[in-house]
Design an enzyme around this catalytic site. Structure first.
Site, PDB file in Angstrom:
ATOM      1  N   GLY A 191       0.825  -1.221   0.000  1.00 54.29           N
ATOM      2  CA  GLY A 191       0.000   0.000   0.000  1.00 54.29           C
ATOM      3  C   GLY A 191       0.848   1.256   0.000  1.00 54.29           C
ATOM      4  O   GLY A 191       1.954   1.277   0.531  1.00 54.29           O
TER       5      GLY A 191
ATOM      6  N   ARG B 178      -2.805   8.648   2.650  1.00 49.89           N
ATOM      7  CA  ARG B 178      -3.293   9.557   3.694  1.00 49.89           C
ATOM      8  C   ARG B 178      -2.206   9.991   4.689  1.00 49.89           C
ATOM      9  O   ARG B 178      -2.428  10.871   5.502  1.00 49.89           O
ATOM     10  CB  ARG B 178      -4.461   8.901   4.445  1.00 49.89           C
ATOM     11  CG  ARG B 178      -5.766   9.014   3.689  1.00 49.89           C
ATOM     12  CD  ARG B 178      -6.873   8.292   4.416  1.00 49.89           C
ATOM     13  NE  ARG B 178      -6.793   6.849   4.249  1.00 49.89           N
ATOM     14  CZ  ARG B 178      -7.449   5.977   5.006  1.00 49.89           C
ATOM     15  NH1 ARG B 178      -8.187   6.395   6.007  1.00 49.89           N
ATOM     16  NH2 ARG B 178      -7.343   4.672   4.783  1.00 49.89           N
TER      17      ARG B 178
ATOM     18  N   GLN C 199       4.253  -6.483  -6.037  1.00 51.05           N
ATOM     19  CA  GLN C 199       2.863  -6.473  -6.512  1.00 51.05           C
ATOM     20  C   GLN C 199       2.714  -5.150  -7.258  1.00 51.05           C
ATOM     21  O   GLN C 199       2.623  -4.095  -6.635  1.00 51.05           O
ATOM     22  CB  GLN C 199       1.893  -6.545  -5.325  1.00 51.05           C
ATOM     23  CG  GLN C 199       0.438  -6.675  -5.756  1.00 51.05           C
ATOM     24  CD  GLN C 199      -0.551  -6.416  -4.637  1.00 51.05           C
ATOM     25  OE1 GLN C 199      -0.234  -5.738  -3.653  1.00 51.05           O
ATOM     26  NE2 GLN C 199      -1.758  -6.923  -4.771  1.00 51.05           N
TER      27      GLN C 199
ATOM     28  N   GLY D 159     -14.114  -6.067   8.140  1.00 49.16           N
ATOM     29  CA  GLY D 159     -14.770  -7.312   7.749  1.00 49.16           C
ATOM     30  C   GLY D 159     -15.428  -7.942   8.972  1.00 49.16           C
ATOM     31  O   GLY D 159     -14.873  -7.936  10.058  1.00 49.16           O
TER      32      GLY D 159
ATOM     33  N   GLU E  14     -17.168  -8.215   3.975  1.00 51.64           N
ATOM     34  CA  GLU E  14     -16.616  -6.862   4.052  1.00 51.64           C
ATOM     35  C   GLU E  14     -17.727  -5.846   4.286  1.00 51.64           C
ATOM     36  O   GLU E  14     -18.879  -6.063   3.891  1.00 51.64           O
ATOM     37  CB  GLU E  14     -15.866  -6.530   2.754  1.00 51.64           C
ATOM     38  CG  GLU E  14     -14.617  -7.358   2.549  1.00 51.64           C
ATOM     39  CD  GLU E  14     -13.636  -7.236   3.709  1.00 51.64           C
ATOM     40  OE1 GLU E  14     -13.121  -6.133   3.941  1.00 51.64           O
ATOM     41  OE2 GLU E  14     -13.405  -8.242   4.407  1.00 51.64           O
TER      42      GLU E  14
ATOM     43  N   ARG F 102      28.844  11.303  26.248  1.00 49.87           N
ATOM     44  CA  ARG F 102      28.860  10.743  24.889  1.00 49.87           C
ATOM     45  C   ARG F 102      29.406   9.308  24.891  1.00 49.87           C
ATOM     46  O   ARG F 102      29.845   8.812  25.917  1.00 49.87           O
ATOM     47  CB  ARG F 102      29.663  11.682  23.985  1.00 49.87           C
ATOM     48  CG  ARG F 102      28.930  13.033  23.797  1.00 49.87           C
ATOM     49  CD  ARG F 102      29.801  14.042  23.080  1.00 49.87           C
ATOM     50  NE  ARG F 102      30.399  13.468  21.897  1.00 49.87           N
ATOM     51  CZ  ARG F 102      31.561  13.885  21.369  1.00 49.87           C
ATOM     52  NH1 ARG F 102      32.249  14.853  21.950  1.00 49.87           N
ATOM     53  NH2 ARG F 102      32.032  13.309  20.289  1.00 49.87           N
TER      54      ARG F 102
ATOM     55  N   ASN G 240      40.282  15.269  41.460  1.00 53.42           N
ATOM     56  CA  ASN G 240      39.422  16.444  41.396  1.00 53.42           C
ATOM     57  C   ASN G 240      39.801  17.257  40.168  1.00 53.42           C
ATOM     58  O   ASN G 240      40.945  17.679  40.035  1.00 53.42           O
ATOM     59  CB  ASN G 240      39.602  17.283  42.665  1.00 53.42           C
ATOM     60  CG  ASN G 240      38.483  18.299  42.791  1.00 53.42           C
ATOM     61  OD1 ASN G 240      38.155  18.979  41.831  1.00 53.42           O
ATOM     62  ND2 ASN G 240      37.889  18.391  43.966  1.00 53.42           N
TER      63      ASN G 240
ATOM     64  N   ARG H 254      51.803  28.971  33.149  1.00 48.40           N
ATOM     65  CA  ARG H 254      51.000  30.141  32.822  1.00 48.40           C
ATOM     66  C   ARG H 254      51.892  31.370  32.998  1.00 48.40           C
ATOM     67  O   ARG H 254      52.938  31.297  33.649  1.00 48.40           O
ATOM     68  CB  ARG H 254      49.780  30.236  33.739  1.00 48.40           C
ATOM     69  CG  ARG H 254      50.139  30.446  35.186  1.00 48.40           C
ATOM     70  CD  ARG H 254      48.934  30.424  36.112  1.00 48.40           C
ATOM     71  NE  ARG H 254      49.338  30.665  37.484  1.00 48.40           N
ATOM     72  CZ  ARG H 254      48.849  30.025  38.540  1.00 48.40           C
ATOM     73  NH1 ARG H 254      47.924  29.089  38.387  1.00 48.40           N
ATOM     74  NH2 ARG H 254      49.269  30.318  39.738  1.00 48.40           N
TER      75      ARG H 254
END
Ligand code: UD1
Ligand code: CA
Length: 455
Positions: free
Chosen positions: A13, A17, A75, A138, A153, A332, A376, A439
Site C-alpha cells: 500500500g 493519507r 505487486q 470485515g 466486508e 557521549r 578532582n 602560565r
C-alpha cells in the site's frame, strides 16, 4: 515431521493519507519503522521464510531492511489482499503453514502469533476481536454451532451482517497447501472489485475445514496505521503499555503520559522517573535510581542509587553505583563513570573512564581520557584531545588535582597525587606527587593610571 513456518507480510500500500514521500511501512512508531516492528516480532518465532509483498517505494523499503533475510515479491498493481498473497505463491513452499501479517499493523505480539500458530490444527486459524464499533471492517459470520462460515466486508454486508460486532483482524495462519489451492480461484466479483483474501474462509468451510479463532490480549495489536492521527494514537497506547510493564516491576513515573520509551528499558525497583524523560535503544537501570526531568538516555547502563539531575543527555554511557550527573551534562559514547563519581553541570565527556570517587564538577570537556580514583578536576578543565588530525590520550593518576581552567594538551600524563596549577596549559607530563604550573607570571604596576578620554 519437520514443521515449516513462513511469514507473508503485505506492504504494497502507498499510504496516501500519510501525506509523505516515505512509503507507509517506513513511518516510525517508537522510533522504529512500522515494518521493522513486525520483522522483529517474527524474529522471535522460529520461521523458515519471510516474504514481503512490496509495491510503492519498493527500493526505499528494501534499502531500509537490509538487516533481515527477506524474500521480496513485487505487486505492481494493488488489486486486493487476496491478489497480494497470490503473487507470493511462486516463492511459497508447498507444505508447512504461513502467518499472514501487514507492514502497517506493527504491534501484533509474539505471544499472540504463537497462539495463532498453535491454534491452526485443521488448516486455518484467524485473529478476530469483538469491538464496540466494527464499522469499516470485515465481519465474522458464524453458524448456529458458532463455527466461522465466512467473512463479509463492510461494503458487501447487509443490515444484519453490519450488526455483527466480531471483526476480522486480517491476520491468519493458513496451511500453504490451502493457499496454493484457493488463491488461484479467487474472483473480484464484489462491491470493491478487489480480490479478497477473506474469500478463502468460505472455500475452506466448503472443504469441511473448521476454522479456529483467537483474540489478541490487547486491541492495539491488530490496529493498522493509515494516517498521522492513527499513528500518534497507536504510539501513545504502546507507550502506555511499556510504562505499565515497568510500573509493575516497581518503577515510579511522575506522569506516565510524559515519558517516552523508544526501545527497551530494563529497570530495578524504586526507580523514579520524572517528567519528559526519553529512553532510546536498550537501557539498563539498577535499583533506587533517580532520573530527573528532561533527561535523554540512549543505550546506557546505570548502576544502583545513581542520580541523574535534570537535562542530561547520555549516549552509550556506563554509570556505576552512587554516581551523580548533571544538571545539563552530556555523556557521549564510551563514557564510563565508576562508583561514587560525580559529573557536574555543563560537562561533556567522551570515550573516557572516570575513576571511583572522582569529580568533574563544572564546565569541562573530558575526551579520550583515563582518570584515576579520587581525582578532582577543576572548573573549566579541557582535555585537548584533537590536533586537527589525530586523537590523543590524557591519563590522570589517582588523587591528582587539576586546577581550574587548565588545558591538558594530549598526549599527556598527570601523575598520582600530582597537582596542576589553575590556568595552566600543560604540554609535558607532570610526575607523581609534583606540581605543574604553566602560565604567565603575574606582574604588578603600582599606582597604575588608567587611560582617560580626550574631551
Ligand atoms: C482487510 C480485510 C478486512 C479486515 C481488515 C482489517 C480483506 C478483503 N479485508 O480490509 O476483512 O477487517 O483488513 O484491517 O482482506 N494490501 C496490499 N496489496 C493489495 C491490497 C492491500 O499489499 O493489493 C495491503 C495494504 O497495504 C494494507 C493491507 O494489505 O496494509 C490491508 O489492505 P486494505 O485494502 O486496507 O484492507 P481492508 O480494506 O482494511
Ligand atoms: Ca480496502
Amino acid at each position: 515431521m519437520t514443521h515449516s513456518l513462513s511469514v507473508i507480510i503485505l506492504a504494497a500500500g502507498k499510504g496516501t493519507r500519510m501525506k509523505s514521500s516515505k512509503p507507509k511501512v517506513l513511518q516510525t512508531l517508537a522510533a522504529k519503522p512500522l515494518l521493522t516492528h513486525v520483522l522483529d516480532t517474527c524474529a522471535q518465532l522460529e520461521t523458515d521464510k519471510t516474504i514481503v509483498v512490496y509495491g510503492f517505494g519498493g527500493n526505499q523499503v528494501q534499502a531500509a531492511m537490509t538487516d533481515y533475510a527477506l524474500t521480496w515479491v513485487e505487486q505492481t498493481e494493488q488489486l486486493g489482499t487476496g491478489h497480494a498473497v497470490k503473487v507470493t505463491l511462486d516463492e511459497l513452499p508447498q507444505d508447512g503453514e504461513s502467518l499472514i501479517l501487514y507492514g502497517d499493523v506493527p504491534l501484533v505480539s509474539e505471544t499472540t502469533l504463537t497462539q495463532l500458530v498453535t491454534a491452526n490444527t485443521s488448516g486455518m486459524s484467524m485473529l478476530t476481536l469483538t469491538v464496540d464499533n466494527p464499522f469499516g471492517l470485515g465481519r465474522i459470520k458464524r453458524d448456529d454451532a458458532n463455527n466461522i462460515v465466512a467473512i463479509v466486508e463492510q461494503k458487501d454486508a447487509n443490515e444484519a451482517e453490519q450488526a455483527i460486532n466480531e471483526i476480522n483482524s486480517g491476520i491468519y495462519c493458513v496451511d500453504n497447501a490451502l493457499l496454493h489451492k484457493y488463491l488461484p480461484k479467487l474472483s473480484n466479483d464484489n462491491a470493491q472489485g478487489e480480490y479478497y483474501l477473506t474469500d478463502i474462509v468460505k472455500m475452506a468451510v466448503a472443504d469441511g475445514i473448521k476454522i479456529a479463532a483467537i483474540e489478541p490480549e490487547d486491541e492495539f495489536e491488530i490496529e493498522g496505521v493509515n494516517n498521522r492521527q492513527q499513528l500518534a494514537n497507536l504510539e501513545r497506547r504502546w507507550q502506555a503499555k511499556l510504562v505499565e510493564d515497568l510500573q509493575v516491576q516497581g518503577v515510579q513515573f511522575a506522569d506516565p503520559a510524559r515519558v517516552d520509551i523508544r526501545g527497551q528499558v530494563e529497570a530495578g525497583q524504586d526507580v523514579f522517573v520524572d517528567t519528559n524523560v526519553v529512553f532510546q535503544g536498550h537501557c539498563q537501570i539498577g535499583n533506587n535510581v533517580t532520573i530527573e526531568s528532561g533527561c535523554i538516555i540512549k543505550d546506557s547502563v546505570i548502576g544502583d542509587n545513581t542520580h541523574l539531575k535534570p537535562y542530561c543527555v547520555l549516549d552509550e554511557a556506563k554509570l556505576g553505583n552512587q554516581v551523580t550527573v548533571g544538571p545539563f551534562a552530556h555523556l557521549r559514547p564510551k563514557t564510563e563513570l565508576a562508583n561514587n563519581s560525580k559529573i557536574g553541570n555543563f560537562v561533556e565527556t567522551k570515550k573516557s573512564q572516570i575513576g571511583e570517587g572522582s569529580k568533574v564538577n563544572h564546565l569541562s570537556y573530558i575526551g579520550d581520557a583515563q582518570v584515576g580514583k579520587q581525582v578532582n578536576i577543576g572548573a573549566g578543565t579541557i582535555t585537548c584531545n584533537y590536533d586537527g588530525v589525530n586523537k590523543s590520550q590524557t591519563t590522570i593518576g589517582d588523587e591528582a588535582f587539576i586546577g581550574s581552567n587548565s588545558s591538558l594538551v594530549a598526549p599527556v600524563t598527570i601523575g598520582k597525587t600530582a597537582t596542576v596549577g589553575a590556568g595552566s596549559v600543560i604540554t609535558k607530563d607532570v610526575d607523581d606527587h609534583a606540581l605543574g604550573v604553566a602560565r604567565g607570571k603575574q606582574v604588578q604596576k603600582d599606582n597604575y593610571k588608567r587611560p582617560t578620554k580626550n574631551k
